[in-house]
Design an enzyme around this catalytic site. Structure first.
Site, PDB file in Angstrom:
ATOM      1  N   GLU A  86       0.743  -1.158   0.013  1.00  0.00           N
ATOM      2  CA  GLU A  86      -0.125   0.023   0.056  1.00  0.00           C
ATOM      3  C   GLU A  86       0.735   1.077  -0.126  1.00  0.00           C
ATOM      4  O   GLU A  86       0.618   2.125   0.764  1.00  0.00           O
ATOM      5  CB  GLU A  86      -1.132  -0.086   1.009  1.00  0.00           C
ATOM      6  CG  GLU A  86      -1.898  -1.221   1.296  1.00  0.00           C
ATOM      7  CD  GLU A  86      -2.862  -1.123   2.323  1.00  0.00           C
ATOM      8  OE1 GLU A  86      -2.819  -0.471   3.140  1.00  0.00           O
ATOM      9  OE2 GLU A  86      -3.963  -2.066   2.321  1.00  0.00           O
ATOM     10  N   ASN A  91       1.981  -5.348  -2.985  1.00  0.00           N
ATOM     11  CA  ASN A  91       0.603  -5.649  -2.773  1.00  0.00           C
ATOM     12  C   ASN A  91      -0.196  -4.442  -2.510  1.00  0.00           C
ATOM     13  O   ASN A  91       0.558  -3.384  -2.061  1.00  0.00           O
ATOM     14  CB  ASN A  91       0.646  -6.518  -1.588  1.00  0.00           C
ATOM     15  CG  ASN A  91      -0.763  -6.899  -1.275  1.00  0.00           C
ATOM     16  OD1 ASN A  91      -1.234  -7.712  -2.196  1.00  0.00           O
ATOM     17  ND2 ASN A  91      -1.193  -6.619  -0.127  1.00  0.00           N
ATOM     18  N   HIS A 123     -10.346  -6.066  -2.174  1.00  0.00           N
ATOM     19  CA  HIS A 123     -11.472  -6.014  -1.269  1.00  0.00           C
ATOM     20  C   HIS A 123     -12.652  -5.197  -1.964  1.00  0.00           C
ATOM     21  O   HIS A 123     -12.603  -3.884  -2.247  1.00  0.00           O
ATOM     22  CB  HIS A 123     -11.094  -4.935   0.049  1.00  0.00           C
ATOM     23  CG  HIS A 123     -10.214  -5.514   0.708  1.00  0.00           C
ATOM     24  ND1 HIS A 123     -10.090  -6.615   1.432  1.00  0.00           N
ATOM     25  CD2 HIS A 123      -8.663  -5.112   0.869  1.00  0.00           C
ATOM     26  CE1 HIS A 123      -9.031  -7.088   2.185  1.00  0.00           C
ATOM     27  NE2 HIS A 123      -8.209  -6.287   1.790  1.00  0.00           N
ATOM     28  N   GLU A 127      -6.370 -10.678  -1.196  1.00  0.00           N
ATOM     29  CA  GLU A 127      -7.186 -10.371   0.202  1.00  0.00           C
ATOM     30  C   GLU A 127      -8.571 -10.425  -0.262  1.00  0.00           C
ATOM     31  O   GLU A 127      -9.283  -9.418   0.206  1.00  0.00           O
ATOM     32  CB  GLU A 127      -6.728  -8.924   0.837  1.00  0.00           C
ATOM     33  CG  GLU A 127      -5.034  -8.941   1.363  1.00  0.00           C
ATOM     34  CD  GLU A 127      -4.871  -7.824   1.801  1.00  0.00           C
ATOM     35  OE1 GLU A 127      -5.794  -7.095   2.341  1.00  0.00           O
ATOM     36  OE2 GLU A 127      -3.367  -7.691   1.971  1.00  0.00           O
ATOM     37  N   ASP A 177     -12.170 -10.163  -0.528  1.00  0.00           N
ATOM     38  CA  ASP A 177     -13.616 -10.124   0.033  1.00  0.00           C
ATOM     39  C   ASP A 177     -14.821  -9.281  -0.681  1.00  0.00           C
ATOM     40  O   ASP A 177     -14.062  -8.276  -1.185  1.00  0.00           O
ATOM     41  CB  ASP A 177     -13.659 -10.017   1.610  1.00  0.00           C
ATOM     42  CG  ASP A 177     -12.856  -8.599   2.082  1.00  0.00           C
ATOM     43  OD1 ASP A 177     -12.677  -7.905   1.106  1.00  0.00           O
ATOM     44  OD2 ASP A 177     -12.444  -8.543   3.206  1.00  0.00           O
TER      45      ASP A 177
HETATM   46  C1  XIL Z   1      -6.476  -6.058   8.189  1.00  0.00           C
HETATM   47  C2  XIL Z   1      -6.606  -7.079   9.160  1.00  0.00           C
HETATM   48  O1  XIL Z   1      -7.781  -8.057   8.678  1.00  0.00           O
HETATM   49  C3  XIL Z   1      -7.365  -6.690  10.536  1.00  0.00           C
HETATM   50  O2  XIL Z   1      -7.402  -7.831  11.400  1.00  0.00           O
HETATM   51  C4  XIL Z   1      -6.496  -5.813  11.116  1.00  0.00           C
HETATM   52  O3  XIL Z   1      -7.070  -5.166  12.334  1.00  0.00           O
HETATM   53  C5  XIL Z   1      -6.165  -4.534  10.105  1.00  0.00           C
HETATM   54  O4  XIL Z   1      -5.602  -5.197   9.019  1.00  0.00           O
HETATM   55  N1  XIL Z   1      -4.897  -4.095   3.599  1.00  0.00           N
HETATM   56  C6  XIL Z   1      -3.958  -5.432   4.249  1.00  0.00           C
HETATM   57  C7  XIL Z   1      -4.249  -6.126   5.180  1.00  0.00           C
HETATM   58  O5  XIL Z   1      -2.887  -5.426   3.484  1.00  0.00           O
HETATM   59  O6  XIL Z   1      -3.024  -6.368   6.246  1.00  0.00           O
HETATM   60  C8  XIL Z   1      -5.263  -5.549   6.061  1.00  0.00           C
HETATM   61  O7  XIL Z   1      -5.762  -6.473   7.224  1.00  0.00           O
HETATM   62  C9  XIL Z   1      -6.782  -5.113   5.253  1.00  0.00           C
HETATM   63  C10 XIL Z   1      -6.288  -4.079   4.367  1.00  0.00           C
END
Ligand code: XIL
Length: 299
Positions: free
Chosen positions: A128, A170, A207, A235, A237
């Site tokens: 990020e 990422n 996401h 990641e 969802d």
């Molecule tokens: C999130 C986790 O799922 C949570 O448990 C934590 O509180 C915050 O981070 N981008 C990422 C992940 O790269 O590491 C993040 O994970 C979600 C967004």
């Protein structure tokens, strides 16, 4: 195939999930984990605040518990993450001297990658680093103190420490090809490839909102892949987890030869960081949701 992992393996891919170490003792959770998934990303346990809460003092216990579980069940590991502005201890964020921060960053990468050497398939070396709605890097202690070169430096250090691990960049909101942020990351990867800066893969967090992947998602995957890197959905969802949205996401990956795997960001809805959005493939009781069948069929 009757599981996500086996279905993905049918085309040489993996299907993974984020894992929280504190849930491994929950048998409903671990039963699904070990039945369905062939890749594991620690949800929080390999982040800087967990691993090096004070300078030079490293704690790998929680990460190790996930690695040991994965190893015992034949799952590969994605390391997440070495350099990120978030979940970063205050002692790092308050460094103002470039020589100190450079040494701290490279030492963190070196210690963590050395500890896990040989056990990690791919590392999210930098997470990020780009700003939303922009082609530029976001403000962070790394950017502000070290300048644009911090990303390249992190990748070069990482390659030296563990030459057999795949090194990934990422990020989120880089799924829509027409977004400025996507273009910014694409330009960086293109530049790294042309100058021989070591980068092997790009993780698209994915996401998604209720509509699922943006139009052009597959184009984004194939354009990154054409630069000579693997791409992964890291990641996943999707708000309310519509079956169609999950199927479309899986199909986009399958249509791109160098899209090597998909990781869901948790197992049951009750495990998700997106509280109340029910974005995952299993309900709170561990039952398969319609999105699960859609994803499995699409694989
Ligand atoms: C999130 C986790 O799922 C949570 O448990 C934590 O509180 C915050 O981070 N981008 C990422 C992940 O790269 O590491 C993040 O994970 C979600 C967004």
């Amino acid at each position: 195939a009757t599981t996500l992992g086996a279905a993905a393996a049918g085309s040489g891919r993996y299907f993974g999930t984020a894992v929280a170490s504190g849930r491994l003792g929950d048998s409903t959770y671990s039963t699904i984990l070990d039945r369905e998934f062939t890749m594991v990303t620690p949800e929080n346990e390999m982040k800087w605040d967990a691993v090096e809460p004070s300078r030079g003092s490293f704690n790998f216990a929680a990460g190790d518990s996930i690695v040991n579980h994965a190893s015992a069940h034949g799952q590969k590991m994605r390391g997440h993450t070495l350099v990120w502005h978030s979940q970063l201890p205050n002692w790092v964020g308050s460094i103002t001297d470039a020589t100190t921060l450079r040494s701290v960053m490279n030492n963190h990468i070196t210690q963590e990658m050395t500890h896990y050497k040989g056990k990690i398939y791919a590392w999210d070396v930098v997470n990020e680093a780009f700003a939303d709605g922009s082609t530029q890097h976001r403000s962070s202690v790394f950017q502000n103190v070290l300048g644009n070169g911090f990303i390249e430096e992190a990748f070069r250090t990482a390659r030296t420490v563990d030459p057999s691990a795949k090194l990934c960049y990422n990020d989120y909101n880089i799924e829509n090809w027409s977004d400025a942020k996507t273009q910014g990351v694409y330009s960086m990867v293109k530049d790294f490839r042309s100058r021989g800066v070591p980068i092997d893969c790009v993780g698209l967090q994915s996401h998604f909102g209720a509509g699922g992947p943006p139009a052009g998602f597959q184009t984004t995957l194939s354009n990154f892949a054409a630069l000579g890197v693997d791409v992964q959905i890291t990641e996943l969802d999707i708000a309310q987890a519509s079956a169609t949205a999950y199927a479309n996401t899986v199909k986009a990956c399958l249509n791109v030869a160098r899209c090597t795997g998909i990781t869901a960001w948790g197992i049951r809805d009750s495990d998700s960081w997106r509280t109340g959005e029910n974005p995952l493939l299993f309900d709170n009781s561990g039952n398969k949701k319609p999105a699960y069948s859609a994803a499995l069929t699409a694989m």
